[in-house]
Design an enzyme around this catalytic site. Structure first.
Site, PDB file in Angstrom:
ATOM      1  N   LYS A  70      -0.246 -66.553  48.640  1.00 43.09           N
ATOM      2  CA  LYS A  70       0.412 -66.675  47.334  1.00 43.09           C
ATOM      3  C   LYS A  70       1.630 -65.746  47.323  1.00 43.09           C
ATOM      4  O   LYS A  70       1.536 -64.658  47.869  1.00 43.09           O
ATOM      5  CB  LYS A  70      -0.563 -66.258  46.218  1.00 43.09           C
ATOM      6  CG  LYS A  70      -1.833 -67.096  46.176  1.00 43.09           C
ATOM      7  CD  LYS A  70      -2.888 -66.431  45.277  1.00 43.09           C
ATOM      8  CE  LYS A  70      -4.235 -67.114  45.460  1.00 43.09           C
ATOM      9  NZ  LYS A  70      -5.333 -66.501  44.711  1.00 43.09           N
TER      10      LYS A  70
ATOM     11  N   LYS B 122      -2.905 -56.862  43.004  1.00 42.69           N
ATOM     12  CA  LYS B 122      -3.740 -57.990  42.586  1.00 42.69           C
ATOM     13  C   LYS B 122      -3.201 -59.293  43.154  1.00 42.69           C
ATOM     14  O   LYS B 122      -2.017 -59.601  43.005  1.00 42.69           O
ATOM     15  CB  LYS B 122      -3.833 -58.064  41.068  1.00 42.69           C
ATOM     16  CG  LYS B 122      -4.668 -56.932  40.492  1.00 42.69           C
ATOM     17  CD  LYS B 122      -4.878 -57.105  38.999  1.00 42.69           C
ATOM     18  CE  LYS B 122      -5.724 -55.960  38.475  1.00 42.69           C
ATOM     19  NZ  LYS B 122      -5.851 -56.005  37.012  1.00 42.69           N
TER      20      LYS B 122
ATOM     21  N   SER C 268      -8.908 -68.193  46.872  1.00 38.05           N
ATOM     22  CA  SER C 268      -8.753 -66.739  46.746  1.00 38.05           C
ATOM     23  C   SER C 268      -8.129 -66.171  48.007  1.00 38.05           C
ATOM     24  O   SER C 268      -8.408 -66.646  49.104  1.00 38.05           O
ATOM     25  CB  SER C 268     -10.137 -66.106  46.528  1.00 38.05           C
ATOM     26  OG  SER C 268     -10.074 -64.714  46.738  1.00 38.05           O
ATOM     27  N   ALA C 269      -7.313 -65.129  47.811  1.00 37.65           N
ATOM     28  CA  ALA C 269      -6.728 -64.440  48.966  1.00 37.65           C
ATOM     29  C   ALA C 269      -7.773 -63.608  49.693  1.00 37.65           C
ATOM     30  O   ALA C 269      -7.528 -63.109  50.789  1.00 37.65           O
ATOM     31  CB  ALA C 269      -5.599 -63.536  48.497  1.00 37.65           C
TER      32      ALA C 269
ATOM     33  N   ASP D 125      -8.988 -69.144  41.398  1.00 41.06           N
ATOM     34  CA  ASP D 125      -8.794 -67.837  42.006  1.00 41.06           C
ATOM     35  C   ASP D 125     -10.124 -67.091  41.776  1.00 41.06           C
ATOM     36  O   ASP D 125     -10.929 -67.504  40.940  1.00 41.06           O
ATOM     37  CB  ASP D 125      -7.635 -67.143  41.265  1.00 41.06           C
ATOM     38  CG  ASP D 125      -7.453 -65.716  41.692  1.00 41.06           C
ATOM     39  OD1 ASP D 125      -7.433 -65.474  42.912  1.00 41.06           O
ATOM     40  OD2 ASP D 125      -7.321 -64.843  40.815  1.00 41.06           O
ATOM     41  N   LEU D 126     -10.350 -66.002  42.496  1.00 36.46           N
ATOM     42  CA  LEU D 126     -11.626 -65.290  42.345  1.00 36.46           C
ATOM     43  C   LEU D 126     -11.462 -64.005  41.521  1.00 36.46           C
ATOM     44  O   LEU D 126     -11.911 -63.920  40.375  1.00 36.46           O
ATOM     45  CB  LEU D 126     -12.193 -64.969  43.741  1.00 36.46           C
ATOM     46  CG  LEU D 126     -13.520 -64.215  43.787  1.00 36.46           C
ATOM     47  CD1 LEU D 126     -14.646 -65.029  43.170  1.00 36.46           C
ATOM     48  CD2 LEU D 126     -13.875 -63.874  45.244  1.00 36.46           C
ATOM     49  N   ASP D 127     -10.757 -63.040  42.119  1.00 35.30           N
ATOM     50  CA  ASP D 127     -10.608 -61.738  41.455  1.00 35.30           C
ATOM     51  C   ASP D 127      -9.761 -61.880  40.198  1.00 35.30           C
ATOM     52  O   ASP D 127      -8.605 -62.272  40.269  1.00 35.30           O
ATOM     53  CB  ASP D 127      -9.964 -60.748  42.443  1.00 35.30           C
ATOM     54  CG  ASP D 127      -9.659 -59.409  41.801  1.00 35.30           C
ATOM     55  OD1 ASP D 127     -10.354 -59.052  40.834  1.00 35.30           O
ATOM     56  OD2 ASP D 127      -8.728 -58.729  42.259  1.00 35.30           O
TER      57      ASP D 127
ATOM     58  N   THR E   7     -13.126 -57.862  40.670  1.00 30.41           N
ATOM     59  CA  THR E   7     -13.309 -56.989  41.838  1.00 30.41           C
ATOM     60  C   THR E   7     -12.140 -56.013  41.984  1.00 30.41           C
ATOM     61  O   THR E   7     -12.145 -55.189  42.893  1.00 30.41           O
ATOM     62  CB  THR E   7     -13.454 -57.825  43.127  1.00 30.41           C
ATOM     63  OG1 THR E   7     -12.525 -58.892  43.093  1.00 30.41           O
ATOM     64  CG2 THR E   7     -14.852 -58.368  43.289  1.00 30.41           C
TER      65      THR E   7
ATOM     66  N   GLU F 269      -5.649 -68.940  37.476  1.00 25.91           N
ATOM     67  CA  GLU F 269      -5.175 -67.701  38.108  1.00 25.91           C
ATOM     68  C   GLU F 269      -4.978 -66.571  37.108  1.00 25.91           C
ATOM     69  O   GLU F 269      -4.751 -66.820  35.933  1.00 25.91           O
ATOM     70  CB  GLU F 269      -3.803 -67.956  38.753  1.00 25.91           C
ATOM     71  CG  GLU F 269      -3.815 -68.157  40.235  1.00 25.91           C
ATOM     72  CD  GLU F 269      -4.114 -66.893  41.039  1.00 25.91           C
ATOM     73  OE1 GLU F 269      -4.082 -65.787  40.462  1.00 25.91           O
ATOM     74  OE2 GLU F 269      -4.371 -67.011  42.237  1.00 25.91           O
ATOM     75  N   ASP F 270      -5.013 -65.331  37.616  1.00 23.93           N
ATOM     76  CA  ASP F 270      -4.703 -64.186  36.752  1.00 23.93           C
ATOM     77  C   ASP F 270      -3.494 -63.405  37.255  1.00 23.93           C
ATOM     78  O   ASP F 270      -3.058 -62.462  36.594  1.00 23.93           O
ATOM     79  CB  ASP F 270      -5.894 -63.214  36.675  1.00 23.93           C
ATOM     80  CG  ASP F 270      -6.094 -62.474  37.982  1.00 23.93           C
ATOM     81  OD1 ASP F 270      -6.108 -63.137  39.043  1.00 23.93           O
ATOM     82  OD2 ASP F 270      -6.202 -61.234  37.960  1.00 23.93           O
TER      83      ASP F 270
HETATM   84  P1  B16 Z   1      -9.794 -58.995  50.799  1.00 26.62           P
HETATM   85  P2  B16 Z   1      -7.849 -63.072  44.540  1.00 26.62           P
HETATM   86  C1  B16 Z   1      -7.386 -60.887  46.011  1.00 26.62           C
HETATM   87  O1  B16 Z   1      -8.283 -61.715  45.348  1.00 26.62           O
HETATM   88  C2  B16 Z   1      -7.327 -59.539  45.303  1.00 26.62           C
HETATM   89  O2  B16 Z   1      -6.818 -59.697  43.989  1.00 26.62           O
HETATM   90  C3  B16 Z   1      -6.410 -58.623  46.072  1.00 26.62           C
HETATM   91  O3  B16 Z   1      -6.346 -57.359  45.448  1.00 26.62           O
HETATM   92  C4  B16 Z   1      -6.930 -58.479  47.505  1.00 26.62           C
HETATM   93  O4  B16 Z   1      -6.072 -57.660  48.300  1.00 26.62           O
HETATM   94  C5  B16 Z   1      -7.048 -59.865  48.144  1.00 26.62           C
HETATM   95  O5  B16 Z   1      -7.891 -60.683  47.346  1.00 26.62           O
HETATM   96  C6  B16 Z   1      -7.594 -59.808  49.555  1.00 26.62           C
HETATM   97  O6  B16 Z   1      -8.938 -59.398  49.499  1.00 26.62           O
HETATM   98  O7  B16 Z   1      -9.344 -57.647  51.265  1.00 26.62           O
HETATM   99  O8  B16 Z   1     -11.210 -59.013  50.270  1.00 26.62           O
HETATM  100  O9  B16 Z   1      -9.568 -60.063  51.850  1.00 26.62           O
HETATM  101  O10 B16 Z   1      -7.263 -62.616  43.241  1.00 26.62           O
HETATM  102  O11 B16 Z   1      -6.879 -63.883  45.392  1.00 26.62           O
HETATM  103  O12 B16 Z   1      -9.181 -63.743  44.367  1.00 26.62           O
HETATM  104 MG    MG Z   2      -6.741 -62.920  41.075  1.00 27.70          MG
END
Ligand code: B16
Ligand code: MG
Length: 224
Positions: A146, A44, A115-116, A8-10, A16, A170-171
């Site tokens: 997810k 998140k 990552s989402a 996962d990224l964030d 972020t 993942e977090d």
């Molecule tokens: P974007 P992850 C997620 O990252 C964030 O935790 C979530 O807050 C955010 O809405 C989502 O990415 C989409 O991000 O608007 O940049 O497409 O934890 O899946 O890495």
């Molecule tokens: Mg995350």
């Protein structure tokens, strides 16, 4: 054999969440909705549009906008978010992550991003880690985000590996559910309560050791 790590990224590679929060807060303010950091916890790991829907619901404005208007609102938020992520540098890697990624690379372990975030590739570039990764799942191509397992299954496919040859990191609770449903060994970063469903959990990325996560994964699910 463990041959791949799916990240996962964030919250795992970089944080972020604060930037997402600031951009959502500013959009919400324009809509006369107040959100705080506690509310932000729910955002998140979930997609941009799902986040907007939750914010609108929170402000009792779930039916106030058409789909087209919601797209525009999500774009406004993303434009502000993109300004924030311009500030990201390699110093924004979470503690221990640089070492973990480089150690895995040296050992020939494949790495993919699950990552989402549609901004994932841009953030990886700014963190200077894109060359360490063998693949990035494009969240725009997913049928379901997810906690559906699709994103982690696709991550393993990108590496040419089966799910039991991979570890997912993942977090977010939704992310751990996604990894578990994929049949992959799940490593959680966060509090014991939040990461209760993870096969193995650490409080901080600084506690992630490649040897330990591989050992835990080989010992099998739920044996930690
Ligand atoms: P974007 P992850 C997620 O990252 C964030 O935790 C979530 O807050 C955010 O809405 C989502 O990415 C989409 O991000 O608007 O940049 O497409 O934890 O899946 O890495
Ligand atoms: Mg995350």
């Amino acid at each position: 054999m463990i041959k791949g790590l799916i990240f996962d990224l964030d919250g795992v590679i970089t944080d972020t969440a604060e930037y997402h929060y600031l951009a959502w807060k500013s959009l919400a303010k324009k809509l006369d909705i107040n959100i705080d950091r506690e509310f932000n916890e729910q955002l998140k790991g979930i997609s941009r549009m799902e986040s907007l829907e939750l914010i609108l619901e929170h402000g009792n404005k779930a039916d106030a906008y058409t789909d087209e208007e919601k797209e525009e609102l999500a774009t406004l938020k993303n434009d502000e978010y993109k300004e924030y992520i311009k500030e990201i540098t390699p110093n924004d890697l979470l503690p221990g992550v640089h070492e973990l990624l480089h150690q895995a690379k040296e050992r020939g372990i494949g790495m993919a991003l699950a990552s989402a975030s549609k901004n994932g590739p841009e953030i990886m570039k700014r963190l200077e880690i894109e060359d360490l990764f063998d693949g990035v799942v494009d969240p725009a191509t997913l049928k379901a985000g997810k906690p559906d397992p699709e994103i982690f299954i696709r991550g393993a496919e990108l590496l040419g590996l089966s799910v039991d040859e991979c570890i997912g990191l993942e977090d977010a609770e939704a992310g751990i559910e996604s990894i578990n449903k994929a049949g992959m060994f799940s490593v959680g970063v966060g509090s014991k309560e939040a990461m209760a469903e993870a096969d193995y959990a650490v409080e901080s990325t600084a506690d992630l050791s490649l040897d330990t996560i591989i050992k835990k994964a080989l010992e099998g699910k739920k044996s930690n």
